[in-house]
Scaffold this motif. Structure first.
Motif, PDB file in Angstrom:
ATOM      1  N   LEU A 144      48.453  42.204  32.592  1.00  0.00           N
ATOM      2  CA  LEU A 144      49.746  42.536  33.130  1.00  0.00           C
ATOM      3  C   LEU A 144      51.028  41.948  32.776  1.00  0.00           C
ATOM      4  O   LEU A 144      50.899  40.971  31.674  1.00  0.00           O
ATOM      5  N   ALA A 193      38.097  32.944  33.960  1.00  0.00           N
ATOM      6  CA  ALA A 193      38.291  34.400  34.123  1.00  0.00           C
ATOM      7  C   ALA A 193      37.546  35.462  32.843  1.00  0.00           C
ATOM      8  O   ALA A 193      36.863  36.204  33.242  1.00  0.00           O
ATOM      9  N   PRO A 206      33.243  44.649  32.774  1.00  0.00           N
ATOM     10  CA  PRO A 206      34.012  45.408  33.238  1.00  0.00           C
ATOM     11  C   PRO A 206      34.202  46.557  32.178  1.00  0.00           C
ATOM     12  O   PRO A 206      33.967  46.302  31.048  1.00  0.00           O
ATOM     13  N   LEU A 246      42.970  44.781  31.325  1.00  0.00           N
ATOM     14  CA  LEU A 246      44.435  45.121  31.716  1.00  0.00           C
ATOM     15  C   LEU A 246      45.040  43.658  31.643  1.00  0.00           C
ATOM     16  O   LEU A 246      44.844  42.819  32.649  1.00  0.00           O
ATOM     17  N   ASP A 268      53.390  39.427  32.433  1.00  0.00           N
ATOM     18  CA  ASP A 268      53.556  38.248  33.122  1.00  0.00           C
ATOM     19  C   ASP A 268      53.780  37.115  32.089  1.00  0.00           C
ATOM     20  O   ASP A 268      53.452  37.109  31.168  1.00  0.00           O
ATOM     21  N   THR A 300      35.707  48.003  38.181  1.00  0.00           N
ATOM     22  CA  THR A 300      36.974  47.071  38.275  1.00  0.00           C
ATOM     23  C   THR A 300      36.770  45.749  38.791  1.00  0.00           C
ATOM     24  O   THR A 300      35.779  45.196  39.509  1.00  0.00           O
ATOM     25  N   LEU A 301      37.499  44.783  38.109  1.00  0.00           N
ATOM     26  CA  LEU A 301      37.305  43.569  38.772  1.00  0.00           C
ATOM     27  C   LEU A 301      38.898  43.039  38.573  1.00  0.00           C
ATOM     28  O   LEU A 301      39.422  42.901  37.435  1.00  0.00           O
ATOM     29  N   SER A 302      39.126  42.362  39.881  1.00  0.00           N
ATOM     30  CA  SER A 302      40.793  41.770  39.846  1.00  0.00           C
ATOM     31  C   SER A 302      40.488  40.153  40.024  1.00  0.00           C
ATOM     32  O   SER A 302      39.971  39.796  40.612  1.00  0.00           O
ATOM     33  N   LEU A 303      40.968  39.548  38.814  1.00  0.00           N
ATOM     34  CA  LEU A 303      41.020  38.261  38.887  1.00  0.00           C
ATOM     35  C   LEU A 303      42.423  37.485  38.924  1.00  0.00           C
ATOM     36  O   LEU A 303      43.183  38.025  38.202  1.00  0.00           O
ATOM     37  N   GLU A 304      42.667  36.558  39.903  1.00  0.00           N
ATOM     38  CA  GLU A 304      43.776  35.826  39.974  1.00  0.00           C
ATOM     39  C   GLU A 304      43.798  34.635  39.053  1.00  0.00           C
ATOM     40  O   GLU A 304      43.101  33.727  39.232  1.00  0.00           O
TER      41      GLU A 304
END
Length: 89
Positions: free
Chosen positions: A32, A17, A26, A30, A34, A3-7
């Protein structure tokens, strides 16, 4: 699963990103629910398709990659296939 969370807060950060995703590879993408992703969902889906990343998106567009499904030995039901927007592979 990696997993990798990118803002990502503005459109200009989406390309950065994408670069980070290419570097870390990854297992899926995903998107979101938004407003930013709603307005720029097509580049995200195009990126996932081009780089063969399975994706889960908050907005309705269902793409099934049959080659990946076969590789993972998944069985896709005829009912699900009837609902897809695009089939590749």
């Amino acid at each position: 699963m990696k997993t990798l969370s990118l803002e990502v807060c503005i459109r200009a950060e989406i390309d950065g990103a994408f670069a980070a995703l290419l570097e870390t590879r990854p297992d899926a993408l995903l998107g979101l629910a938004d407003r930013l992703f709603l307005h720029h969902r097509q580049p995200m889906m195009d990126f996932a398709l081009e780089h063969r990343l399975p994706g889960v998106h908050a907005y309705r567009e269902l793409v099934i990659d049959l080659e990946t499904d076969r590789m993972l030995e998944l069985v896709i039901s005829p009912a699900l296939l009837a609902r897809v927007d695009q089939v590749i592979g």
